[in-house]
Design an enzyme around this catalytic site. Structure first.
Site, PDB file in Angstrom:
ATOM      1  CD  GLU A 127     -14.478  -4.185  34.458  1.00  0.00           C
ATOM      2  OE1 GLU A 127     -13.508  -4.864  34.820  1.00  0.00           O
ATOM      3  OE2 GLU A 127     -15.032  -3.323  35.170  1.00  0.00           O
ATOM      4  NE  ARG A 146      -1.611 -10.380  32.808  1.00  0.00           N
ATOM      5  CZ  ARG A 146      -2.802  -9.789  32.782  1.00  0.00           C
ATOM      6  NH1 ARG A 146      -3.847 -10.381  33.301  1.00  0.00           N
ATOM      7  NH2 ARG A 146      -2.957  -8.595  32.262  1.00  0.00           N
ATOM      8  CE  LYS A 175      -9.626  -4.130  29.677  1.00  0.00           C
ATOM      9  NZ  LYS A 175     -10.643  -4.449  30.646  1.00  0.00           N
TER      10      LYS A 175
HETATM   11  P1  ATP Z   1      -6.625  -5.397  32.365  1.00  0.00           P
HETATM   12  O1  ATP Z   1      -5.912  -5.735  33.632  1.00  0.00           O
HETATM   13  O2  ATP Z   1      -5.764  -4.895  31.300  1.00  0.00           O
HETATM   14  O3  ATP Z   1      -7.847  -4.578  32.580  1.00  0.00           O
HETATM   15  P2  ATP Z   1      -8.283  -7.602  32.384  1.00  0.00           P
HETATM   16  O4  ATP Z   1      -7.916  -9.006  32.503  1.00  0.00           O
HETATM   17  O5  ATP Z   1      -8.858  -6.985  33.589  1.00  0.00           O
HETATM   18  O6  ATP Z   1      -7.070  -6.796  31.837  1.00  0.00           O
HETATM   19  P3  ATP Z   1     -10.642  -7.926  30.889  1.00  0.00           P
HETATM   20  O7  ATP Z   1     -11.351  -6.963  30.036  1.00  0.00           O
HETATM   21  O8  ATP Z   1     -11.299  -8.364  32.121  1.00  0.00           O
HETATM   22  O9  ATP Z   1      -9.251  -7.298  31.194  1.00  0.00           O
HETATM   23  O10 ATP Z   1     -10.122  -9.167  30.053  1.00  0.00           O
HETATM   24  C1  ATP Z   1     -10.814  -9.826  29.051  1.00  0.00           C
HETATM   25  C2  ATP Z   1     -10.108 -11.120  28.789  1.00  0.00           C
HETATM   26  O11 ATP Z   1      -8.795 -10.864  28.294  1.00  0.00           O
HETATM   27  C3  ATP Z   1      -9.971 -11.949  30.038  1.00  0.00           C
HETATM   28  O12 ATP Z   1     -10.352 -13.266  29.734  1.00  0.00           O
HETATM   29  C4  ATP Z   1      -8.526 -11.840  30.382  1.00  0.00           C
HETATM   30  O13 ATP Z   1      -8.079 -12.981  31.023  1.00  0.00           O
HETATM   31  C5  ATP Z   1      -7.876 -11.639  29.020  1.00  0.00           C
HETATM   32  N1  ATP Z   1      -6.607 -10.923  29.146  1.00  0.00           N
HETATM   33  C6  ATP Z   1      -6.396  -9.726  29.705  1.00  0.00           C
HETATM   34  N2  ATP Z   1      -5.087  -9.418  29.712  1.00  0.00           N
HETATM   35  C7  ATP Z   1      -4.449 -10.456  29.135  1.00  0.00           C
HETATM   36  C8  ATP Z   1      -3.080 -10.758  28.840  1.00  0.00           C
HETATM   37  N3  ATP Z   1      -2.080  -9.915  29.154  1.00  0.00           N
HETATM   38  N4  ATP Z   1      -2.797 -11.936  28.232  1.00  0.00           N
HETATM   39  C9  ATP Z   1      -3.783 -12.782  27.897  1.00  0.00           C
HETATM   40  N5  ATP Z   1      -5.080 -12.566  28.150  1.00  0.00           N
HETATM   41  C10 ATP Z   1      -5.424 -11.423  28.758  1.00  0.00           C
HETATM   42 MG    MG Z   2     -10.367  -6.918  34.685  1.00  0.00          MG
END
Ligand code: ATP
Ligand code: MG
Length: 605
Positions: free
Chosen positions: A69, A304, A314
């Site tokens: 995102e 994760r 983020k």
């Molecule tokens: P954040 O909570 O930091 O915003 P998110 O999962 O909401 O992380 P996205 O941009 O939606 O962020 O994530 C893109 C991809 O990265 C998703 O497939 C998510 O599962 C993966 N991802 C995010 N954080 C991690 C992590 N700590 N370890 C492994 N994969 C991750």
């Molecule tokens: Mg997210």
């Protein structure tokens, strides 16, 4: 959606040694063996069933995607996900799509879009596959998502609910209590369609009603108790502007995005496990309706990344930036990809890290030293050596003018790399000079040496690395008793690399930089950003565990080869660790270095 159907030559599988298997590889191996996706066609771009049916057999053996995102900068956790998705596609002669999951209009921005593209490429991956660019954005699918919603309504699988948010919440029930049907649940498809179109046409206030999937209000999985799939939200979207005032919910949008892109294996983190039944329910409804191709993509979850002393959210990282706890997203203390890069991390070291930690199905914490080890491993063989004095005091060779000639500067040299792989041309050696005055580390002189101390104290001999053996005679002090200059004499004919170099035995060689050609440099000594190993675990306020000493700036003196560094160039400052010329602030005549990682694991010591 374009309809071009380019020929699609595929990248050869990586020539590396076979990678250790993991459960994701086993899933792919099994699907390839069974031919689960062998009959797929690819229309050359994302699209519905008809679009792909008109295309060619898909030349990509698998399709994966990385779907960030664009609401912030990517962090080390995303690096893991990028390496998994792009890495598996590469290894299995598939392709990986970069897809911006931009269905949430409020928080997203093109600044983030650009930085995400940059980070993926810097990590060593790309989305251009044989003339086709697999770079997509979910907002391009809004028309289709809307059409799919009308299809669900027509088939009696969705309804417009006018309960308040609060009523919906209460009537959803909880783990022990089944939900209660909404009074709007039994509306006819025609009524629902009319209402949904009113929602789209802006005839209702934000939050006045939602479109819900009609599944099972008694399901033990709360995510199946008629989840909302569309909401009214008057917000300008960074890509579609004000075209829409209704937006799809993430859980509805994501499976559709995967299906339109013919994704075979949709890998995500464990928190989406409970969403999988809805993912499957939705795609089954839309494939049986003929809108999407069968077989639909499948979702698989992996753990994760949790890294000690690091925050991987983020939103929380954004808070550090907006509250000025760090200098920006690319602050070298940030676990963002841009921050790690500025800190001196290489793409190779992050790839190695992702492989080393592997993929599992249960959450665990990875020790920060694992990440540091990967960087050391990479830089050990690549980073040119150099001497830098981080806490300088002047050393005067009192007999220099007499034995070497007044004002004489003796050229010295040391290899830039101590070990060069066989068959590789070693880089040009470093050139520097020694004269009457040199800079040494303050800690390399002790008036009264502690037990076992081998460096400078009155009467002791050491070698100035790459230079001469010297004998310490004492030091001068200021009125407060602080050492102002260390004094020594040079032992002639002991220069490193000359036949006389072994004539005098010493127990230590110390690093130094000549006063004549040393250059002052700003060196930023970074330490962990948090004092707590799990700064945000269990809802803790991570701001409270910020390390007040995570940055210390010193003025160091560096040898000429370091002063001439290019931005981003990495070095081993002998005895101190690995440093990088700061990619933002370092300039000719104004060297700035960041500490990337110390020489050995010093965490917790
Ligand atoms: P954040 O909570 O930091 O915003 P998110 O999962 O909401 O992380 P996205 O941009 O939606 O962020 O994530 C893109 C991809 O990265 C998703 O497939 C998510 O599962 C993966 N991802 C995010 N954080 C991690 C992590 N700590 N370890 C492994 N994969 C991750
Ligand atoms: Mg997210």
């Amino acid at each position: 959606m374009s309809t071009s159907t380019p020929v699609h030559p595929l990248p050869a599988a990586a020539p590396e040694a076979a990678k250790p298997s993991n459960f994701l590889r086993q899933i792919i191996d099994s699907d390839l063996a069974k031919g689960t996706y062998a009959q797929r066609r690819w229309g050359g771009s994302p699209g519905d069933a008809a679009h792909h049916a008109a295309g060619q057999p898909d030349p990509a053996k698998i399709r994966t995607r990385f779907p960030p995102e664009p609401n912030g900068y990517l962090h080390i956790g995303h690096a893991k996900s990028i390496c998994i998705n792009f890495g598996l596609a590469r290894d299995y002669q598939g392709v990986c799509h970069l897809r911006f999951d931009d269905t949430n209009p409020e928080k997203e921005d093109t600044e983030y879009v650009n930085s995400i593209k940059d980070s993926v490429q810097w990590l060593g991956f790309g989305w251009d596959n044989g003339g086709e660019s697999n770079l997509y954005q979910a907002s391009d699918y809004f028309d289709f998502m809307y059409r799919a919603a009308e299809t669900l309504i027509d088939a009696g699988h969705a309804y417009v609910d006018e309960q308040t948010v609060e009523q919906i919440r209460i009537n959803r029930g909880d783990f022990g209590k089944p939900g209660v049907d909404s009074p709007f649940r039994s509306r006819t498809p025609a009524d629902n369609l009319a209402r949904f179109r009113e929602m789209r046409d802006g005839r209702h206030e934000d939050g006045a009603m939602v479109l819900r999937a009609k599944i099972d209000m008694a399901s033990p999985n709360i995510n199946l108790r008629d989840p909302a799939i569309y909401r009214i939200r008057r917000a300008t979207h960074h890509h579609t502007g004000d075209t829409w005032c209704i937006y799809p919910m993430y859980t509805y949008a994501h499976p559709i995005e995967d299906a339109l892109e013919q994704i075979t294996h949709s890998f995500c983190t464990l928190e989406f496990e409970d969403q999988r039944p809805f993912y499957d329910w939705l795609l089954e409804r839309l494939t049986e309706g003929g809108l999407l191709t069968a077989p639909p993509p499948r979702q698989y979850e992996f753990a994760r990344l949790n890294l000690t002393y690091v925050i991987t959210s983020k939103r929380k990282l954004a808070q550090l930036v907006y509250d000025h706890k760090v200098s920006g997203w690319d602050d070298p203390r940030m676990p963002t990809i841009v921050g790690l890069r500025r800190r001196g991390y290489t793409a190779q070291s992050l790839q190695t890290f992702a492989e080393r930690i592997g993929v599992t199905k249960s959450d665990s914490w990875i020790d920060y030293s694992t990440l540091e080890g990967c960087l050391r491993e990479d830089l050990e063989l690549k980073a040119h050596r150099g001497m830098a004095v981080l806490n300088p005091v002047k050393l005067v060779l009192t007999n220099w003018d007499d034995v070497m000639g007044a004002g004489h500067l003796e050229p010295c040299t040391l290899p830039a790399l101590p070990h060069v792989p066989e068959g590789t041309e070693p880089p040009a050696p470093r050139q520097f000079t020694i004269g009457k005055e040199v800079w040494i580390e303050r800690e390399d002189y002790e008036e009264v040496p502690p037990k076992g101390y081998k460096r400078l104290f009155p009467g002791n001999k050491v070698r100035l690395k790459g230079g001469y053996v010297i004998e310490c005679t004492g030091a001068t002090k200021d009125a407060d008793g602080n050492i102002t200059e260390v004094l020594a004499t040079v032992v002639p004919d002991t220069k490193s690399g000359t036949p006389g170099s072994d004539s005098v035995k010493v127990k230590a060689a110390i690093t130094w930089v000549g006063v004549a050609d040393g250059v002052a440099a700003e060196v930023r000594m970074y330490d962990r950003l948090f004092l707590d190993a799990q700064p945000d675990a269990g809802g803790k306020d991570f701001i409270e565990s910020l390390n007040p000493n995570s940055l210390k700036v010193v003025t160091a003196i560096v040898e000429p080869s370091l002063a001439n560094a290019q931005p981003d160039e990495k070095f081993q400052f002998e005895r101190h660790g690995y440093f990088v010329a700061d990619r933002v602030d370092h300039a000719a005549g104004k060297p700035v270095f960041n500490l990337a990682v110390g020489l050995k694991d010093s965490w917790g010591k």
